[in-house]
Design a protein around this motif. Sequence first.
Motif, PDB file in Angstrom:
ATOM      1  N   ARG A   1       0.851  -1.190   0.000  1.00  0.00           N
ATOM      2  CA  ARG A   1       0.000   0.000   0.000  1.00  0.00           C
ATOM      3  C   ARG A   1       0.884   1.235   0.000  1.00  0.00           C
ATOM      4  N   PHE A   2       0.422   2.275  -0.666  1.00  0.00           N
ATOM      5  CA  PHE A   2       1.127   3.553  -0.597  1.00  0.00           C
ATOM      6  C   PHE A   2       0.956   4.143   0.802  1.00  0.00           C
ATOM      7  N   ALA A   3       1.898   4.968   1.222  1.00  0.00           N
ATOM      8  CA  ALA A   3       1.825   5.594   2.538  1.00  0.00           C
ATOM      9  C   ALA A   3       0.525   6.389   2.671  1.00  0.00           C
ATOM     10  N   GLY A   4      -0.198   6.138   3.743  1.00  0.00           N
ATOM     11  CA  GLY A   4      -1.448   6.845   3.982  1.00  0.00           C
ATOM     12  C   GLY A   4      -2.650   6.259   3.283  1.00  0.00           C
ATOM     13  N   GLN A   5      -2.449   5.236   2.450  1.00  0.00           N
ATOM     14  CA  GLN A   5      -3.558   4.630   1.716  1.00  0.00           C
ATOM     15  C   GLN A   5      -4.354   3.713   2.638  1.00  0.00           C
TER      16      GLN A   5
END
Length: 203
Positions: free
Chosen positions: A66-70
Motif C-alpha cells: 500500500r502507498f503511505a497513507g492509503q
Amino acid sequence: MRHAGRITEWNDERGFGFVVPSGGGDRAFVHVSEFQRGSRQPVVGDLISYETTRDARNRLNARTVRFAGQKIAAPVNSLRLPGWKIALAFFSLLVLATYFGKTPILVVLVYLAASLVSYMMYFLDKGAAEKGYRRTRESSLHLIDLLCGWPGGLVAQQQFRHKTAKAPFQRMYWLTVLLNLGGVAWLAASGKAQWLSDVLLGG
C-alpha cells in the motif's frame, strides 16, 4: 509484520521494482500486482508499506503493498465474478450454439486452442516477471487474446494475479474481448465461419 520503505527502482514497462526499508535492511522485490486494486502506477521515490515473504530461491518479496497513507480497500473478491466462471459460461454458450447449428465446431476448437496458448503465455510471463527474465510483450498477449484466447487469458490473469492491477492493460484487454466477440459473431452470421470449417475440416 508490515514494513515501511521507499521504492528505489521501478520498471514501468515490466511492472516491477525494488523497495528498501526506511530503517535499513535488505531490499525487496515488488511487483505491481501486489498493490491494492485501483492503485496508481508506482514511481521511484514512493513511500510504501508492505509485508515480506521469500520465494523458492530465498529472495525477499514485498506483498500486500500500500502507498503511505492509503486506506485498506474494501474486499471486492465477493463482488467480482471469477474469471474461470466467465470462461466456463462462455464455452457453455458456445457449445450450445454449436449443438443447435449456429456455429461450427471449428469455432469451439479455435477458442480452446487459443485459450490454452494464452494461459501459458500469461503463466510464463508471470514467472519471468518474478525472476527478472525477459518478458513477453504486452502486444503479444493482446494479440493472442484478440485471436480467441481471451477466456484463457482471463483465467490466467486472476489465477496468477498478473496484469490485473495495470489499468491501461486491462482497458486494452477488454477491448480485444469486444473486438473478438464482434468479429466471431460476424463470421458466424455471414456463414464464413461455416465455410472455413468445411474447408479446414472437410465438412
